[in-house]
Design an enzyme around this catalytic site. Structure first.
Site, PDB file in Angstrom:
ATOM      1  N   TYR A   1       5.290   0.531 -13.621  1.00 31.51           N
ATOM      2  CA  TYR A   1       3.686   0.730 -13.575  1.00 31.51           C
ATOM      3  C   TYR A   1       3.339   1.637 -12.784  1.00 31.51           C
ATOM      4  O   TYR A   1       2.578   2.082 -13.467  1.00 31.51           O
ATOM      5  CB  TYR A   1       3.498  -0.853 -13.136  1.00 31.51           C
ATOM      6  CG  TYR A   1       1.965  -1.036 -13.211  1.00 31.51           C
ATOM      7  CD1 TYR A   1       1.239  -1.221 -14.181  1.00 31.51           C
ATOM      8  CD2 TYR A   1       1.272  -0.955 -11.704  1.00 31.51           C
ATOM      9  CE1 TYR A   1      -0.220  -1.214 -13.971  1.00 31.51           C
ATOM     10  CE2 TYR A   1      -0.221  -0.925 -11.691  1.00 31.51           C
ATOM     11  CZ  TYR A   1      -0.785  -1.001 -13.107  1.00 31.51           C
ATOM     12  OH  TYR A   1      -2.064  -1.085 -12.816  1.00 31.51           O
TER      13      TYR A   1
ATOM     14  N   ARG B   1      -2.480  -4.894   2.451  1.00 30.25           N
ATOM     15  CA  ARG B   1      -3.028  -4.354   1.103  1.00 30.25           C
ATOM     16  C   ARG B   1      -4.475  -4.091   1.531  1.00 30.25           C
ATOM     17  O   ARG B   1      -4.886  -4.576   2.722  1.00 30.25           O
ATOM     18  CB  ARG B   1      -3.120  -5.335   0.146  1.00 30.25           C
ATOM     19  CG  ARG B   1      -1.846  -5.955  -0.447  1.00 30.25           C
ATOM     20  CD  ARG B   1      -1.162  -4.845  -1.414  1.00 30.25           C
ATOM     21  NE  ARG B   1      -0.071  -4.912  -2.007  1.00 30.25           N
ATOM     22  CZ  ARG B   1       1.367  -4.793  -1.530  1.00 30.25           C
ATOM     23  NH1 ARG B   1       1.376  -4.224  -0.450  1.00 30.25           N
ATOM     24  NH2 ARG B   1       2.340  -5.224  -2.232  1.00 30.25           N
TER      25      ARG B   1
ATOM     26  N   GLN C   1     -10.153   1.094 -19.286  1.00 29.16           N
ATOM     27  CA  GLN C   1      -9.683   0.168 -18.296  1.00 29.16           C
ATOM     28  C   GLN C   1      -8.339  -0.486 -19.003  1.00 29.16           C
ATOM     29  O   GLN C   1      -7.517  -1.212 -18.194  1.00 29.16           O
ATOM     30  CB  GLN C   1     -10.614  -0.828 -18.184  1.00 29.16           C
ATOM     31  CG  GLN C   1     -11.784  -0.546 -17.455  1.00 29.16           C
ATOM     32  CD  GLN C   1     -11.674   0.120 -16.288  1.00 29.16           C
ATOM     33  OE1 GLN C   1     -10.864  -0.601 -15.218  1.00 29.16           O
ATOM     34  NE2 GLN C   1     -12.139   1.337 -15.971  1.00 29.16           N
TER      35      GLN C   1
ATOM     36  N   GLY D   1      -8.136 -17.761 -22.170  1.00 25.59           N
ATOM     37  CA  GLY D   1      -9.545 -18.292 -21.856  1.00 25.59           C
ATOM     38  C   GLY D   1     -10.402 -17.781 -21.006  1.00 25.59           C
ATOM     39  O   GLY D   1     -11.590 -17.499 -21.036  1.00 25.59           O
TER      40      GLY D   1
END
Length: 328
Positions: free
Chosen positions: A154, A218, A86, A40
């Site tokens: 990743y 971060r 992307q 959604g």
């Protein structure tokens, strides 16, 4: 201009599609609607870009499919003046569980796109990379010459992605740029990130949960800064062939982030701690000198301002965005 965006129904790709469509460009989006999180949210990204196109007089076209489909990617790139890549299988923890899947999407999918670009020669190819390529820090902040020792599949896949992008520039003279994003956040972001978890729990009167001791740091980069640098690259060739950090320089530890979120919503809540998550980098911190020198890039939103803006947006959209509300 005709602009193609892979992963264009996702968080960053969706914001880029909305931005370019809202400036009158003709935008074509490719997305496979992988059910990695609530689809959604992707539908909302599509709606936002469609509305922007209608308001600005541009066009918006959505193609459902995967970057692993070489023929479909070729059709997408063939009509494009500029390509923004992307699309990726996101998620460090997903990559630990399914490294082959991550390689198929992120590495093989990128080669499909670069091969199509080599055939059709668009004016610009901008590829999303990640701070995950750095892994274990030898020094902070990371500049682009820092060793790349990723600690997750990743991160390895993103390192391969950006290096293939660089090689295609050097060998085939393809006008490429690879951007190393540092923890991008903002409206319609993936709901399984630390910031969204903190906000959701606090809004429901539950303490934010920190995985590990909270000393991890971060750079959190607000989506508007990411949109701005990508939009600049549409016509600015100053960084062709380069790999660049795009971050905030606004470094924060996870414990402090949890406290900032908590204090904005309910200062009475305590913090909770859980076991560290495998594959997560201990620290990220961007040196943006290169992007500043080549493009004049400067981040505009600090973390406390960005958190407040995100919480305001979250509250206004909680009914469809918040997983606890949506599933109740």
């Amino acid at each position: 201009m005709n602009i193609a965006i892979t992963g264009g129904a996702g968080f960053i790709g969706g914001h880029l599609a909305e931005h370019f469509a809202g400036h009158g460009h003709d935008v074509t989006v490719l997305d496979n609607f992988e059910p990695y999180y609530n689809l959604g949210i992707k539908d909302r990204n599509v709606d936002a870009a469609q509305s922007a196109a209608a308001d600005a007089g541009g066009t918006y076209e959505l193609a459902e499919g995967s970057i692993t489909d070489a023929d479909l990617v070729d059709e997408l790139v063939a009509q494009a003046d500029a390509v923004y890549h992307q699309a990726a299988q996101a998620g460090v923890r997903t990559s630990v569980e399914e490294p082959a899947k991550v390689n198929e999407y992120n590495v093989n999918g990128t080669i499909n796109l670069l091969e199509a670009a080599r055939r059709h020669d668009p004016d610009r190819v901008v590829v999303a990379s990640s701070s995950s390529v750095y892994g274990k820090p030898e020094s902070l902040p990371y500049d682009e010459d820092h060793p790349t020792t990723p600690v997750s599949p990743y991160g390895v896949s993103k390192l391969a992605t950006e290096q293939y992008t660089r090689v295609y520039n050097e060998i085939y003279d393809l006008p490429t740029v690879a951007l190393r994003y540092f923890t991008v956040y903002g409206p319609r972001m993936r709901p399984n990130m630390a910031m969204t978890n903190f906000v959701s729990r606090c809004l429901h009167g539950e303490p934010p949960v920190i995985y590990g001791d909270g000393a991890q740091t971060r750079d959190f980069t607000y989506i508007d800064d990411i949109k701005r640098v990508n939009a600049q690259l549409l016509t600015d060739d100053s960084a062709d062939g380069e790999i660049m950090n795009v971050g905030s320089t606004d470094n924060i530890d996870i414990k402090t982030l949890a406290e900032v979120v908590r204090d904005e919503i309910d200062p009475s809540l305590e913090l909770e701690y859980g076991d560290p998550r495998e594959g997560d980098a201990e620290h990220t911190h961007a040196d943006i000198s290169k992007a500043n020198e080549l493009l004049g890039y400067e981040p505009t939103t600090d973390i406390r301002e960005g958190v407040a803006k995100f919480i305001d947006w979250y509250r206004a959209n909680q009914e469809w965005y918040d997983p606890l509300v949506r599933n109740s």
